[in-house]
Design an enzyme around this catalytic site. Structure first.
Site, PDB file in Angstrom:
ATOM      1  N   THR A  99       0.858  -1.185   0.000  1.00  0.00           N
ATOM      2  CA  THR A  99       0.000   0.000   0.000  1.00  0.00           C
ATOM      3  C   THR A  99       0.896   1.236   0.000  1.00  0.00           C
ATOM      4  O   THR A  99       2.123   1.126  -0.034  1.00  0.00           O
ATOM      5  CB  THR A  99      -0.903   0.022   1.253  1.00  0.00           C
ATOM      6  OG1 THR A  99      -0.102   0.361   2.402  1.00  0.00           O
ATOM      7  CG2 THR A  99      -1.570  -1.332   1.483  1.00  0.00           C
ATOM      8  N   CYS A 100       0.282   2.411   0.093  1.00  0.00           N
ATOM      9  CA  CYS A 100       1.081   3.635   0.117  1.00  0.00           C
ATOM     10  C   CYS A 100       1.902   3.737   1.403  1.00  0.00           C
ATOM     11  O   CYS A 100       2.911   4.441   1.453  1.00  0.00           O
ATOM     12  CB  CYS A 100       0.195   4.866  -0.041  1.00  0.00           C
ATOM     13  SG  CYS A 100      -1.031   5.085   1.271  1.00  0.00           S
TER      14      CYS A 100
ATOM     15  N   VAL B  91      -9.297   6.623 -10.259  1.00  0.00           N
ATOM     16  CA  VAL B  91     -10.553   6.449  -9.518  1.00  0.00           C
ATOM     17  C   VAL B  91     -10.656   5.033  -8.949  1.00  0.00           C
ATOM     18  O   VAL B  91     -11.709   4.414  -8.957  1.00  0.00           O
ATOM     19  CB  VAL B  91     -11.796   6.789 -10.382  1.00  0.00           C
ATOM     20  CG1 VAL B  91     -11.832   8.256 -10.714  1.00  0.00           C
ATOM     21  CG2 VAL B  91     -11.837   5.944 -11.652  1.00  0.00           C
TER      22      VAL B  91
ATOM     23  N   LYS C 201      -9.953   2.718  -5.347  1.00  0.00           N
ATOM     24  CA  LYS C 201     -10.630   2.898  -4.055  1.00  0.00           C
ATOM     25  C   LYS C 201     -10.262   4.222  -3.408  1.00  0.00           C
ATOM     26  O   LYS C 201     -11.137   4.976  -2.956  1.00  0.00           O
ATOM     27  CB  LYS C 201     -10.289   1.741  -3.124  1.00  0.00           C
ATOM     28  CG  LYS C 201     -11.059   1.802  -1.815  1.00  0.00           C
ATOM     29  CD  LYS C 201     -10.961   0.526  -1.027  1.00  0.00           C
ATOM     30  CE  LYS C 201     -11.830   0.616   0.226  1.00  0.00           C
ATOM     31  NZ  LYS C 201     -11.788  -0.618   1.029  1.00  0.00           N
TER      32      LYS C 201
ATOM     33  N   GLY D 123      -8.950   6.864  -4.872  1.00  0.00           N
ATOM     34  CA  GLY D 123      -9.431   7.939  -5.737  1.00  0.00           C
ATOM     35  C   GLY D 123     -10.919   8.187  -5.578  1.00  0.00           C
ATOM     36  O   GLY D 123     -11.368   9.339  -5.515  1.00  0.00           O
TER      37      GLY D 123
END
Length: 408
Positions: free
Chosen positions: A57-58, A194, A196, A198
Protein backbone atom coordinates in the site's frame (compact mmCIF):
# COMPACT_ATOMS: atom_id res chain seq x y z
CA UNK A 1 6.22 -27.87 3.49
CA UNK A 2 2.65 -29.13 3.69
CA UNK A 3 3.16 -30.90 7.01
CA UNK A 4 1.29 -29.52 10.03
CA UNK A 5 4.58 -29.67 11.92
CA UNK A 6 6.17 -27.09 9.60
CA UNK A 7 3.10 -24.92 9.17
CA UNK A 8 2.76 -23.69 12.71
CA UNK A 9 3.13 -20.31 14.34
CA UNK A 10 6.85 -20.70 15.04
CA UNK A 11 7.65 -20.88 11.30
CA UNK A 12 5.45 -17.92 10.31
CA UNK A 13 7.25 -14.69 9.34
CA UNK A 14 6.53 -11.16 8.23
CA UNK A 15 9.17 -8.89 6.70
CA UNK A 16 8.39 -5.38 5.59
CA UNK A 17 8.97 -1.65 5.51
CA UNK A 18 6.48 1.06 6.39
CA UNK A 19 6.15 4.78 7.04
CA UNK A 20 7.79 4.54 10.48
CA UNK A 21 11.36 4.02 9.23
CA UNK A 22 11.16 4.92 5.52
CA UNK A 23 9.79 7.89 3.62
CA UNK A 24 7.57 7.67 0.58
CA UNK A 25 10.49 7.80 -1.87
CA UNK A 26 12.03 4.67 -0.30
CA UNK A 27 8.70 2.86 0.02
CA UNK A 28 8.08 3.56 -3.64
CA UNK A 29 11.11 1.45 -4.56
CA UNK A 30 9.40 -1.58 -3.02
CA UNK A 31 5.82 -1.08 -4.19
CA UNK A 32 4.50 -4.28 -5.76
CA UNK A 33 2.06 -4.43 -8.69
CA UNK A 34 0.13 -7.55 -9.68
CA UNK A 35 2.67 -8.68 -12.29
CA UNK A 36 5.49 -8.49 -9.75
CA UNK A 37 3.28 -10.19 -7.16
CA UNK A 38 2.61 -13.11 -9.49
CA UNK A 39 6.29 -13.46 -10.37
CA UNK A 40 7.25 -13.54 -6.67
CA UNK A 41 4.72 -16.30 -5.99
CA UNK A 42 6.08 -18.33 -8.90
CA UNK A 43 9.58 -18.03 -7.47
CA UNK A 44 8.25 -19.00 -4.04
CA UNK A 45 6.80 -22.20 -5.52
CA UNK A 46 10.17 -23.05 -7.06
CA UNK A 47 11.69 -22.82 -3.56
CA UNK A 48 9.02 -25.06 -2.06
CA UNK A 49 7.11 -22.23 -0.37
CA UNK A 50 3.37 -22.45 -0.96
CA UNK A 51 1.72 -20.25 1.66
CA UNK A 52 2.75 -16.63 1.05
CA UNK A 53 1.01 -13.30 0.50
CA UNK A 54 2.13 -9.68 0.01
CA UNK A 55 0.52 -6.47 1.20
CA UNK A 56 1.63 -3.39 -0.73
CA UNK A 57 0.00 0.00 0.00
CA UNK A 58 1.08 3.64 0.12
CA UNK A 59 2.18 3.10 3.74
CA UNK A 60 3.86 -0.32 3.60
CA UNK A 61 5.12 -3.29 1.64
CA UNK A 62 5.07 -6.54 3.63
CA UNK A 63 5.55 -10.19 2.75
CA UNK A 64 3.98 -12.84 4.99
CA UNK A 65 4.38 -16.59 4.96
CA UNK A 66 6.00 -19.81 6.08
CA UNK A 67 9.73 -20.07 5.47
CA UNK A 68 12.87 -21.68 6.84
CA UNK A 69 14.17 -18.18 7.67
CA UNK A 70 13.04 -14.60 7.21
CA UNK A 71 15.62 -13.76 4.55
CA UNK A 72 14.07 -16.34 2.26
CA UNK A 73 11.02 -14.04 2.10
CA UNK A 74 13.12 -10.86 1.89
CA UNK A 75 15.08 -12.28 -1.05
CA UNK A 76 11.83 -13.18 -2.84
CA UNK A 77 10.37 -9.72 -2.37
CA UNK A 78 13.49 -7.81 -3.42
CA UNK A 79 13.98 -10.01 -6.49
CA UNK A 80 11.18 -8.09 -8.21
CA UNK A 81 11.49 -4.57 -6.80
CA UNK A 82 13.33 -1.49 -7.99
CA UNK A 83 14.97 -1.21 -4.58
CA UNK A 84 17.71 -3.65 -3.59
CA UNK A 85 17.98 -5.93 -0.57
CA UNK A 86 20.48 -3.70 1.25
CA UNK A 87 18.14 -0.70 1.05
CA UNK A 88 15.26 -2.86 2.24
CA UNK A 89 17.22 -4.24 5.21
CA UNK A 90 18.17 -0.72 6.35
CA UNK A 91 14.51 0.12 6.93
CA UNK A 92 12.98 -3.31 7.42
CA UNK A 93 11.34 -4.95 10.41
CA UNK A 94 11.22 -8.72 10.67
CA UNK A 95 8.81 -10.53 12.97
CA UNK A 96 8.44 -14.21 13.69
CA UNK A 97 5.98 -16.48 15.49
CA UNK A 98 3.41 -14.90 17.77
CA UNK A 99 4.97 -11.45 17.20
CA UNK A 100 4.23 -11.81 13.47
CA UNK A 101 0.66 -12.91 14.26
CA UNK A 102 0.15 -9.89 16.51
CA UNK A 103 1.46 -7.66 13.72
CA UNK A 104 -1.13 -8.95 11.21
CA UNK A 105 -3.91 -8.22 13.71
CA UNK A 106 -2.57 -4.70 14.36
CA UNK A 107 -2.36 -3.98 10.64
CA UNK A 108 -5.90 -5.26 10.03
CA UNK A 109 -7.28 -3.13 12.86
CA UNK A 110 -5.65 0.07 11.63
CA UNK A 111 -3.45 0.27 14.76
CA UNK A 112 -0.34 0.23 12.56
CA UNK A 113 -1.68 2.66 9.95
CA UNK A 114 -0.09 6.01 9.26
CA UNK A 115 -3.40 7.58 10.22
CA UNK A 116 -4.57 5.66 13.29
CA UNK A 117 -7.69 3.60 12.63
CA UNK A 118 -7.61 4.07 8.86
CA UNK A 119 -10.13 1.42 7.78
CA UNK A 120 -9.05 1.39 4.12
CA UNK A 121 -6.40 -1.18 5.07
CA UNK A 122 -9.09 -3.85 5.47
CA UNK A 123 -9.98 -3.77 1.79
CA UNK A 124 -6.31 -3.74 0.81
CA UNK A 125 -5.64 -6.78 3.00
CA UNK A 126 -8.59 -8.66 1.51
CA UNK A 127 -7.39 -7.94 -2.04
CA UNK A 128 -3.83 -9.03 -1.21
CA UNK A 129 -4.99 -12.37 0.18
CA UNK A 130 -7.53 -12.85 -2.61
CA UNK A 131 -4.76 -12.54 -5.20
CA UNK A 132 -2.60 -15.09 -3.37
CA UNK A 133 -5.57 -17.42 -3.01
CA UNK A 134 -6.28 -17.28 -6.75
CA UNK A 135 -2.68 -18.41 -7.27
CA UNK A 136 -3.23 -21.23 -4.69
CA UNK A 137 -0.89 -19.74 -2.08
CA UNK A 138 -3.44 -19.59 0.73
CA UNK A 139 -3.72 -22.70 2.89
CA UNK A 140 -5.70 -23.54 6.02
CA UNK A 141 -3.39 -21.54 8.31
CA UNK A 142 -3.49 -18.32 6.26
CA UNK A 143 -7.23 -18.64 5.64
CA UNK A 144 -7.96 -19.02 9.34
CA UNK A 145 -5.53 -16.25 10.31
CA UNK A 146 -6.95 -13.71 7.88
CA UNK A 147 -10.54 -14.59 8.78
CA UNK A 148 -9.65 -14.07 12.45
CA UNK A 149 -8.01 -10.74 11.63
CA UNK A 150 -11.07 -9.59 9.67
CA UNK A 151 -13.36 -10.71 12.48
CA UNK A 152 -11.24 -8.77 14.95
CA UNK A 153 -11.27 -5.71 12.70
CA UNK A 154 -15.06 -5.85 12.40
CA UNK A 155 -15.52 -6.18 16.17
CA UNK A 156 -13.21 -3.21 16.74
CA UNK A 157 -15.10 -1.11 14.20
CA UNK A 158 -18.49 -2.00 15.70
CA UNK A 159 -17.53 -1.80 19.38
CA UNK A 160 -15.00 1.03 19.56
CA UNK A 161 -14.47 4.46 18.04
CA UNK A 162 -11.02 3.59 16.69
CA UNK A 163 -12.22 4.29 13.14
CA UNK A 164 -14.73 6.93 14.21
CA UNK A 165 -14.87 10.36 12.64
CA UNK A 166 -13.67 11.22 9.18
CA UNK A 167 -9.92 10.76 9.13
CA UNK A 168 -8.09 8.97 6.31
CA UNK A 169 -5.49 9.91 3.73
CA UNK A 170 -8.24 10.78 1.27
CA UNK A 171 -10.03 12.96 3.82
CA UNK A 172 -6.75 14.52 4.98
CA UNK A 173 -6.21 15.66 1.37
CA UNK A 174 -9.52 17.51 1.42
CA UNK A 175 -8.75 19.01 4.85
CA UNK A 176 -5.46 20.30 3.47
CA UNK A 177 -7.21 21.98 0.54
CA UNK A 178 -9.76 23.59 2.87
CA UNK A 179 -7.02 25.00 5.08
CA UNK A 180 -4.63 26.17 2.38
CA UNK A 181 -6.83 27.27 -0.54
CA UNK A 182 -9.08 30.33 -0.46
CA UNK A 183 -12.55 29.60 -1.87
CA UNK A 184 -11.63 26.09 -3.13
CA UNK A 185 -15.08 25.48 -4.64
CA UNK A 186 -14.25 28.07 -7.31
CA UNK A 187 -11.09 26.27 -8.39
CA UNK A 188 -10.67 23.81 -11.25
CA UNK A 189 -9.89 20.41 -9.72
CA UNK A 190 -8.40 17.47 -11.61
CA UNK A 191 -8.39 13.98 -10.08
CA UNK A 192 -6.25 11.28 -11.69
CA UNK A 193 -7.18 7.71 -10.76
CA UNK A 194 -10.55 6.45 -9.52
CA UNK A 195 -9.54 3.29 -7.68
CA UNK A 196 -10.63 2.90 -4.05
CA UNK A 197 -8.55 5.80 -2.72
CA UNK A 198 -9.43 7.94 -5.74
CA UNK A 199 -13.16 7.26 -5.33
CA UNK A 200 -13.05 8.09 -1.62
CA UNK A 201 -11.11 11.27 -2.33
CA UNK A 202 -13.57 12.27 -5.02
CA UNK A 203 -16.59 11.80 -2.76
CA UNK A 204 -14.90 13.79 0.01
CA UNK A 205 -14.17 16.62 -2.44
CA UNK A 206 -17.82 16.78 -3.42
CA UNK A 207 -19.14 16.50 0.15
CA UNK A 208 -16.75 18.81 2.01
CA UNK A 209 -15.79 21.37 -0.64
CA UNK A 210 -19.37 21.45 -1.95
CA UNK A 211 -18.17 21.56 -5.54
CA UNK A 212 -18.74 19.65 -8.75
CA UNK A 213 -16.04 21.58 -10.59
CA UNK A 214 -14.02 18.36 -10.79
CA UNK A 215 -12.66 16.50 -13.81
CA UNK A 216 -11.83 12.80 -13.58
CA UNK A 217 -9.26 10.93 -15.66
CA UNK A 218 -8.59 7.22 -15.35
CA UNK A 219 -6.60 4.66 -17.33
CA UNK A 220 -9.88 2.75 -17.80
CA UNK A 221 -12.09 5.61 -19.06
CA UNK A 222 -15.38 3.82 -18.38
CA UNK A 223 -14.71 3.93 -14.62
CA UNK A 224 -14.11 7.68 -14.75
CA UNK A 225 -17.31 8.23 -16.75
CA UNK A 226 -19.29 6.02 -14.38
CA UNK A 227 -18.19 7.93 -11.26
CA UNK A 228 -18.59 11.28 -13.02
CA UNK A 229 -22.16 10.37 -13.96
CA UNK A 230 -22.91 9.24 -10.41
CA UNK A 231 -21.69 12.49 -8.82
CA UNK A 232 -22.48 14.99 -11.58
CA UNK A 233 -18.83 15.66 -12.47
CA UNK A 234 -16.80 15.80 -15.68
CA UNK A 235 -14.68 13.04 -17.19
CA UNK A 236 -11.88 13.36 -19.71
CA UNK A 237 -9.68 11.04 -21.71
CA UNK A 238 -6.12 10.25 -20.69
CA UNK A 239 -5.19 11.47 -24.18
CA UNK A 240 -6.23 14.97 -23.04
CA UNK A 241 -4.10 14.89 -19.86
CA UNK A 242 -1.84 17.81 -20.86
CA UNK A 243 -4.81 20.04 -21.66
CA UNK A 244 -6.63 19.18 -18.43
CA UNK A 245 -3.49 19.72 -16.30
CA UNK A 246 -3.04 23.15 -17.91
CA UNK A 247 -6.59 24.15 -16.89
CA UNK A 248 -6.45 22.77 -13.34
CA UNK A 249 -5.65 24.79 -10.21
CA UNK A 250 -5.63 21.74 -7.94
CA UNK A 251 -4.46 18.28 -9.05
CA UNK A 252 -4.88 15.13 -6.99
CA UNK A 253 -2.99 12.04 -8.13
CA UNK A 254 -4.28 8.66 -6.92
CA UNK A 255 -2.85 6.38 -9.57
CA UNK A 256 -0.74 3.27 -9.11
CA UNK A 257 1.49 3.67 -12.14
CA UNK A 258 5.11 2.47 -11.73
CA UNK A 259 6.19 5.60 -13.63
CA UNK A 260 5.25 9.29 -13.09
CA UNK A 261 2.10 10.42 -14.88
CA UNK A 262 2.48 14.16 -14.19
CA UNK A 263 5.59 15.40 -15.94
CA UNK A 264 7.51 18.68 -15.85
CA UNK A 265 6.32 19.52 -19.34
CA UNK A 266 2.69 19.22 -18.18
CA UNK A 267 2.90 21.89 -15.47
CA UNK A 268 5.64 24.39 -16.27
CA UNK A 269 4.50 27.79 -17.58
CA UNK A 270 0.89 26.93 -16.74
CA UNK A 271 0.11 28.99 -13.65
CA UNK A 272 0.22 28.07 -9.97
CA UNK A 273 -0.65 24.47 -9.17
CA UNK A 274 -1.34 22.68 -5.91
CA UNK A 275 -0.57 18.99 -6.49
CA UNK A 276 -1.46 16.36 -3.91
CA UNK A 277 0.24 13.05 -4.69
CA UNK A 278 -1.48 10.14 -2.94
CA UNK A 279 0.51 7.55 -4.89
CA UNK A 280 3.35 5.21 -3.96
CA UNK A 281 5.68 5.33 -5.78
CA UNK A 282 5.34 9.06 -6.50
CA UNK A 283 3.41 9.68 -9.70
CA UNK A 284 4.66 13.26 -10.11
CA UNK A 285 8.02 13.57 -11.86
CA UNK A 286 10.75 14.87 -9.57
CA UNK A 287 11.63 17.69 -11.97
CA UNK A 288 8.00 18.85 -11.82
CA UNK A 289 8.00 18.88 -8.01
CA UNK A 290 10.62 21.62 -7.81
CA UNK A 291 9.08 24.13 -10.22
CA UNK A 292 8.34 27.52 -8.63
CA UNK A 293 4.72 27.42 -9.72
CA UNK A 294 4.13 23.97 -8.16
CA UNK A 295 3.27 23.33 -4.52
CA UNK A 296 3.41 19.57 -3.90
CA UNK A 297 2.13 17.58 -0.91
CA UNK A 298 2.58 13.81 -0.50
CA UNK A 299 1.01 11.14 1.71
CA UNK A 300 3.62 11.48 4.47
CA UNK A 301 2.90 15.19 4.90
CA UNK A 302 -0.84 14.63 4.89
CA UNK A 303 -0.57 11.97 7.58
CA UNK A 304 1.04 14.42 10.02
CA UNK A 305 -2.21 16.34 10.27
CA UNK A 306 -3.67 15.99 13.77
CA UNK A 307 -7.11 16.89 15.06
CA UNK A 308 -9.61 16.03 17.78
CA UNK A 309 -10.73 12.92 15.92
CA UNK A 310 -7.28 11.40 16.19
CA UNK A 311 -7.14 12.19 19.92
CA UNK A 312 -10.44 10.38 20.33
CA UNK A 313 -9.10 7.40 18.43
CA UNK A 314 -6.02 7.18 20.64
CA UNK A 315 -8.29 6.77 23.65
CA UNK A 316 -9.86 3.71 21.97
CA UNK A 317 -6.58 1.83 21.47
CA UNK A 318 -6.77 -0.17 24.75
CA UNK A 319 -10.25 -1.45 23.83
CA UNK A 320 -9.03 -2.50 20.40
CA UNK A 321 -6.02 -4.30 21.86
CA UNK A 322 -8.26 -6.20 24.29
CA UNK A 323 -10.38 -7.47 21.38
CA UNK A 324 -7.25 -8.47 19.46
CA UNK A 325 -5.86 -10.33 22.47
CA UNK A 326 -9.01 -12.44 22.72
CA UNK A 327 -9.04 -13.31 19.00
CA UNK A 328 -5.32 -14.17 19.02
CA UNK A 329 -5.92 -16.55 21.92
CA UNK A 330 -8.69 -18.27 19.93
CA UNK A 331 -6.38 -18.52 16.92
CA UNK A 332 -3.59 -20.02 19.03
CA UNK A 333 -6.04 -22.62 20.38
CA UNK A 334 -7.06 -23.51 16.83
CA UNK A 335 -3.39 -23.89 15.85
CA UNK A 336 -2.78 -26.14 18.83
CA UNK A 337 -5.74 -28.35 17.93
CA UNK A 338 -4.45 -28.67 14.35
CA UNK A 339 -1.48 -30.60 15.70
CA UNK A 340 -3.85 -33.32 16.90
CA UNK A 341 -5.68 -33.77 13.59
CA UNK A 342 -3.51 -36.74 12.45
CA UNK A 343 -4.13 -38.54 15.75
CA UNK A 344 -7.89 -37.87 15.62
CA UNK A 345 -8.02 -39.15 12.03
CA UNK A 346 -6.17 -42.29 13.07
CA UNK A 347 -8.57 -42.73 15.99
CA UNK A 348 -11.55 -42.44 13.64
CA UNK A 349 -10.13 -45.16 11.39
CA UNK A 350 -9.46 -47.42 14.38
CA UNK A 351 -12.98 -46.93 15.76
CA UNK A 352 -14.48 -47.91 12.41
CA UNK A 353 -12.28 -51.02 12.38
CA UNK A 354 -13.49 -51.95 15.86
CA UNK A 355 -17.12 -51.57 14.80
CA UNK A 356 -16.58 -54.05 11.99
CA UNK A 357 -14.77 -56.58 14.22
CA UNK A 358 -16.70 -59.84 14.80
CA UNK A 359 -16.44 -59.32 18.57
CA UNK A 360 -18.96 -56.54 18.24
CA UNK A 361 -21.99 -58.42 17.01
CA UNK A 362 -24.17 -55.41 17.63
CA UNK A 363 -22.35 -53.68 14.82
CA UNK A 364 -24.29 -55.78 12.30
CA UNK A 365 -27.62 -54.64 13.67
CA UNK A 366 -26.80 -51.03 14.43
CA UNK A 367 -27.83 -48.37 11.94
CA UNK A 368 -24.77 -46.96 10.09
CA UNK A 369 -25.97 -43.46 10.90
CA UNK A 370 -26.01 -44.33 14.62
CA UNK A 371 -22.50 -45.79 14.34
CA UNK A 372 -21.22 -42.59 12.74
CA UNK A 373 -22.89 -40.52 15.47
CA UNK A 374 -21.27 -42.64 18.17
CA UNK A 375 -17.83 -42.37 16.57
CA UNK A 376 -18.19 -38.60 16.18
CA UNK A 377 -19.18 -38.29 19.85
CA UNK A 378 -16.03 -40.16 20.89
CA UNK A 379 -13.90 -37.93 18.64
CA UNK A 380 -15.49 -34.76 20.02
CA UNK A 381 -14.98 -35.89 23.61
CA UNK A 382 -11.35 -36.78 22.90
CA UNK A 383 -10.73 -33.40 21.22
CA UNK A 384 -12.27 -31.68 24.23
CA UNK A 385 -9.98 -33.55 26.63
CA UNK A 386 -6.94 -32.71 24.49
CA UNK A 387 -7.92 -29.04 24.61
CA UNK A 388 -7.93 -29.14 28.41
CA UNK A 389 -4.81 -31.26 28.83
CA UNK A 390 -2.38 -32.16 26.06
CA UNK A 391 -1.77 -35.91 26.42
CA UNK A 392 -2.35 -37.12 22.88
CA UNK A 393 -1.07 -40.70 23.22
CA UNK A 394 -2.79 -41.29 26.55
CA UNK A 395 -6.06 -39.83 25.30
CA UNK A 396 -5.93 -42.00 22.17
CA UNK A 397 -5.71 -45.11 24.35
CA UNK A 398 -8.31 -43.78 26.78
CA UNK A 399 -10.75 -43.16 23.92
CA UNK A 400 -10.33 -46.73 22.69
CA UNK A 401 -10.82 -48.11 26.21
CA UNK A 402 -13.95 -46.04 26.73
CA UNK A 403 -15.30 -47.19 23.40
CA UNK A 404 -14.60 -50.87 24.16
CA UNK A 405 -16.14 -50.65 27.62
CA UNK A 406 -19.35 -49.13 26.25
CA UNK A 407 -19.64 -51.94 23.69
CA UNK A 408 -19.23 -54.78 26.19
Amino acid sequence: MDTPYFKNISNFYVAGINYKKSDASVRGQFAINNDQYQSILQKAAEQGLNEVFILSTCNRTEIYGFAYCSYQLVDLLCSETVGDMETFKNSAYIKNGIEAIEHVFSVGAGLDSQILGDYEIVGQLKNAVKFAKEQKFVGAFTERLVNSVLQSSKLIKNNTELSGGTVSVSFAAVQYIRRKVVNPSSKNILLLGVGKIGRNTCKNLVDYLETTNITLINRSPEKAHELAGELGLHAASLDNLSEEVQKADIILVATNSPEPVILKEHVEHSGDKLIIDLSIPYNVEEAAQHLQNVSLVNVDELSKMKDETLKMRLAEVPKAKAIIKELIQEFEEWCEMRKHVPMLKALKVKLKELYSHPHYTKATTTCPKTIDTHIQRVLNETAGKIKIQNQRGCQYIAALNDFISTRN
